[in-house]
Design a protein around this motif. Structure first.
Motif, PDB file in Angstrom:
ATOM      1  N   ALA A  15      68.855  74.849  29.816  1.00 29.15           N
ATOM      2  CA  ALA A  15      68.138  75.820  28.984  1.00 29.15           C
ATOM      3  C   ALA A  15      68.496  75.644  27.515  1.00 29.15           C
ATOM      4  CB  ALA A  15      68.475  77.237  29.445  1.00 29.15           C
ATOM      5  N   THR A  16      69.772  75.372  27.247  1.00 25.72           N
ATOM      6  CA  THR A  16      70.188  75.169  25.853  1.00 25.72           C
ATOM      7  C   THR A  16      69.531  73.929  25.257  1.00 25.72           C
ATOM      8  OG1 THR A  16      72.325  76.204  26.345  1.00 25.72           O
ATOM      9  CG2 THR A  16      72.172  74.885  24.338  1.00 25.72           C
ATOM     10  N   VAL A  17      69.484  72.844  26.031  1.00 23.83           N
ATOM     11  CA  VAL A  17      68.848  71.612  25.540  1.00 23.83           C
ATOM     12  C   VAL A  17      67.358  71.836  25.306  1.00 23.83           C
ATOM     13  CG1 VAL A  17      68.284  69.222  26.115  1.00 23.83           C
ATOM     14  CG2 VAL A  17      70.562  70.116  26.613  1.00 23.83           C
ATOM     15  N   TYR A  18      66.702  72.564  26.242  1.00 23.92           N
ATOM     16  CA  TYR A  18      65.285  72.861  26.053  1.00 23.92           C
ATOM     17  C   TYR A  18      65.053  73.619  24.737  1.00 23.92           C
ATOM     18  CZ  TYR A  18      63.794  71.473  30.764  1.00 23.92           C
ATOM     19  OH  TYR A  18      63.475  70.762  31.891  1.00 23.92           O
ATOM     20  N   LEU A  19      65.866  74.636  24.500  1.00 25.29           N
ATOM     21  CA  LEU A  19      65.680  75.434  23.285  1.00 25.29           C
ATOM     22  C   LEU A  19      66.089  74.654  22.042  1.00 25.29           C
ATOM     23  CD1 LEU A  19      66.856  78.921  24.582  1.00 25.29           C
ATOM     24  CD2 LEU A  19      64.543  78.215  24.023  1.00 25.29           C
ATOM     25  N   VAL A  40      61.767  76.806  30.201  1.00 23.92           N
ATOM     26  CA  VAL A  40      62.940  77.684  30.117  1.00 23.92           C
ATOM     27  C   VAL A  40      62.735  78.928  30.971  1.00 23.92           C
ATOM     28  CG1 VAL A  40      64.350  79.111  28.579  1.00 23.92           C
ATOM     29  CG2 VAL A  40      63.621  76.843  27.851  1.00 23.92           C
ATOM     30  N   VAL A  41      61.537  79.517  30.892  1.00 23.71           N
ATOM     31  CA  VAL A  41      61.251  80.730  31.664  1.00 23.71           C
ATOM     32  C   VAL A  41      61.298  80.428  33.162  1.00 23.71           C
ATOM     33  CG1 VAL A  41      59.507  82.471  32.180  1.00 23.71           C
ATOM     34  CG2 VAL A  41      59.912  81.759  29.811  1.00 23.71           C
ATOM     35  N   GLY A  86      65.668  83.665  25.004  1.00 21.86           N
ATOM     36  CA  GLY A  86      65.274  82.709  23.975  1.00 21.86           C
ATOM     37  C   GLY A  86      64.027  83.142  23.225  1.00 21.86           C
ATOM     38  N   LEU A  87      63.041  83.672  23.983  1.00 24.20           N
ATOM     39  CA  LEU A  87      61.814  84.136  23.336  1.00 24.20           C
ATOM     40  C   LEU A  87      62.078  85.314  22.412  1.00 24.20           C
ATOM     41  CD1 LEU A  87      59.250  83.909  26.288  1.00 24.20           C
ATOM     42  CD2 LEU A  87      59.461  82.387  24.313  1.00 24.20           C
TER      43      LEU A  87
END
Length: 588
Positions: free
Chosen positions: A290-294, A163-164, A174-175
């Motif tokens: 990014a949303t799927v990763y989180l 994500v980063v 997110g973090l």
């Protein structure tokens, strides 16, 4: 010694865990590497999904073929991730089984290595709880936690890094939203260890109360203590229930708090990402990726949350299992060798179980080689305590107990058994053949010697067994108390020590069988020293000398005729015993 067994501190538990990991480092490295590959493969699917979205938005004549290739790639990497994850878990579970066995074996070795004088004073319920419940919790944790936690950690780390790298701003957002999870874990961990130690301690106390109540059931019934024991059990149950409810309350706070916190990163990235995409800073595909990763991060974090909770209880159990290493041996391992001669000398021996009151007071006694000595006295006179000193199981606090001039308690266990063997009414028959049960005493004994030993103790029941010495005990064949005790006595005959101490060894036998067994032992052990804690005065009558114990003191010593003529303690016991022919025991 305290009724509470030691509990290992956090540094000791951490060191033990690291030793267990290092002992199978190949498997640990394999878990990390294979799972790293699985996590890396898992990152490709969401990235390809973002590419699919951006490809569809861009359009073009070959958009369908490009989307098909991207979708096929996502499918392939999903299969690769699944396969690698299965492989990592397989390695991890095998590692867990080996490590769990290692922990159990270490606990068993530490228990068996305890000196008898130490082991006899340990709280039985707590020791049983550590060797069963706590060891099972640790084994289960090592079996499942290590692979699952490592899988979740590596997966979560790869997702956060992805994500980063994908977009630093979205990654930091997110973090930042994970602060709630960190706060929940910190709040829980600070309170969990004391709570789970209390659960384990109260459970052990309950086991101890139940075990002691069951063991003393006859005494409790005789003295009318049922209500008192019921109250003690109820109190232990209440304490155990209160401790468990306290630990349960911590979980009811942790999990709702964590569930809400785990949803925040997805919500935050959608809000921030939507604003950035509307302003043309990032593409829609990047926001979706990014949303799927989180969203995928919720899975490993949820696994970690579950194991963080379970690891607190496992950590408490690990501390209790490892705490056995902190039990003091009270003295260095004996290395002294016996001197010349088999003469046993007790000089001004004092002994106390609790250090506040002596149970033996200034015992002076000399036992000559080949002598048959009977020790008699009413219940609580100190007979069994003296027997333990003579057998080297306990050491006098002042004074000495020696064989050939060497302190008995200083002899190494193997050498001690060559000189002195103590046999009590407690015995154990292993689920094995009669032959192997007997060869515990002498592994190289021939069948003829085994038959002779059983015949010496009057074990006529051997002729009724279906396979003789090869009969398997514990399956279809079992031995009653008398037969099991005769088997135990036969082991002593095979061990062939120069001194044999019988502490109510024939208490489980009927008077006629006990009389015959004692006569057989006398014939087999002629020329050796026999010290009998006599619960039947007829046994004392046959002895060369009789030592009379009263309130922890040796009050009389002499032959049967001498003591009867003196008319003191022994004379009164003998007269009372003959006046009541049905009462043939002095008491335990």
């Amino acid at each position: 010694m305290s009724r509470q067994l030691p509990i290992a501190g956090t540094p000791e538990v951490r060191a033990a865990a690291l030793r267990d990991l290092r002992a199978d480092r190949g498997a640990v490295v394999g878990i990390v590497c294979v799972n790293g590959l699985a996590a890396a493969a898992g990152l490709v699917g969401p990235w390809l999904l973002g590419r699919i979205i951006d490809t569809i938005q861009a359009g073009g004549s070959d958009v369908l073929s490009r989307v098909d290739r991207l979708a096929f790639g996502a499918l392939v990497f999903t299969i690769v991730q699944t396969t690698l994850t299965w492989w990592a878990l397989k390695i991890g579970y095998r590692f867990g089984e080996r490590t769990a066995a290692r922990v159990r074996e270490r606990f068993l070795k530490r228990t068996l290595a305890l000196p008898p004088r130490v082991a006899d004073h340990l709280p039985t319920g707590d020791l049983i709880a550590r060797g069963s419940t706590d060891a099972s919790v640790v084994a289960m944790t090592l079996r499942y936690a290590v692979p699952e936690v490592l899988v979740a950690l590596v997966h979560a780390l790869f997702l956060v890094v992805a994500v980063v790298i994908l977009d630093p701003l979205l990654g930091l957002c997110g973090l930042a939203c994970l602060i709630g999870v960190a706060a929940a874990v910190r709040w829980y961990v600070r309170r969990a260890r004391p709570a789970y130690l209390a659960v384990a301690a109260t459970g052990a106390e309950l086991a101890d109360v139940v075990a002691s109540t069951a063991k003393g059931a006859r005494t409790i019934e005789l003295l009318g203590l049922e209500q008192r024991r019921a109250q003690a059990t109820e109190s232990a149950v209440t304490q155990a229930r209160s401790a468990r409810l306290g630990a349960l309350w911590l979980r009811t706070v942790l999990f709702p708090w964590a569930d809400v916190s785990l949803a925040l990163p997805v919500v935050g990235v959608l809000l921030v990402g939507g604003a950035l995409q509307a302003n043309g800073v990032v593409s829609l595909g990047v926001v979706v990726t990014a949303t799927v990763y989180l969203r995928q991060l919720v899975g490993p974090l949820d696994t970690l949350m579950v194991w963080i909770e379970q690891l607190q209880g496992a950590g408490a159990s690990y501390a209790r299992v490892e705490g056995l290493a902190d039990i003091p041996s009270e003295e260095p391992q004996p290395t002294t060798h016996a001197g010349a001669g088999d003469r046993i000398q007790v000089s001004n021996a004092h002994y106390s179980y609790t250090d506040d009151r002596d149970v033996l007071h200034g015992i002076d006694l000399s036992v000559q080689p080949g002598e048959r000595l009977a020790i008699v006295g009413t219940s609580g006179a100190g007979k069994s305590t003296l027997a333990r000193l003579l057998a080297g199981l306990d050491r006098p606090h002042t004074g000495s107990v020696t064989i050939g001039g060497t302190p008995v308690a200083d002899l190494p266990p193997d050498e001690l058994r060559e000189h002195v063997v103590l046999i009590t009414q407690d015995h154990h028959v292993f689920h094995d053949t009669v032959r192997d049960n007997l060869r515990i005493a002498r592994p190289n004994a021939t069948d003829e010697e085994l038959y002779a030993a059983l015949d010496a103790v009057g074990a006529a029941w051997l002729n009724d067994l279906p396979d003789g010495l090869d009969t398997q005990i514990g399956d279809d064949t079992s031995l009653d108390g008398a037969s099991a005790q005769q088997l135990s006595l036969a082991r002593v005959v095979l061990a062939d020590p120069h001194t044999l101490i019988l502490d109510e060894a024939t208490a489980q036998l009927d008077p006629r069988t006990a009389r015959r067994t004692e006569q057989s032992l006398a014939a087999v052990l002629r020329g050796r020293t026999v010290i009998a804690i006599a619960h039947r005065l007829q046994t004392a009558h046959d002895a060369d000398r009789i030592a009379v114990m009263e309130a922890g003191e040796l009050v009389e010593l002499g032959t049967h005729d001498e003591l009867v003529s003196a008319g003191r303690v022994y004379g009164k016991l003998w007269k009372s015993w003959h006046a009541q022919p049905d009462e043939n025991q002095l008491g335990p």
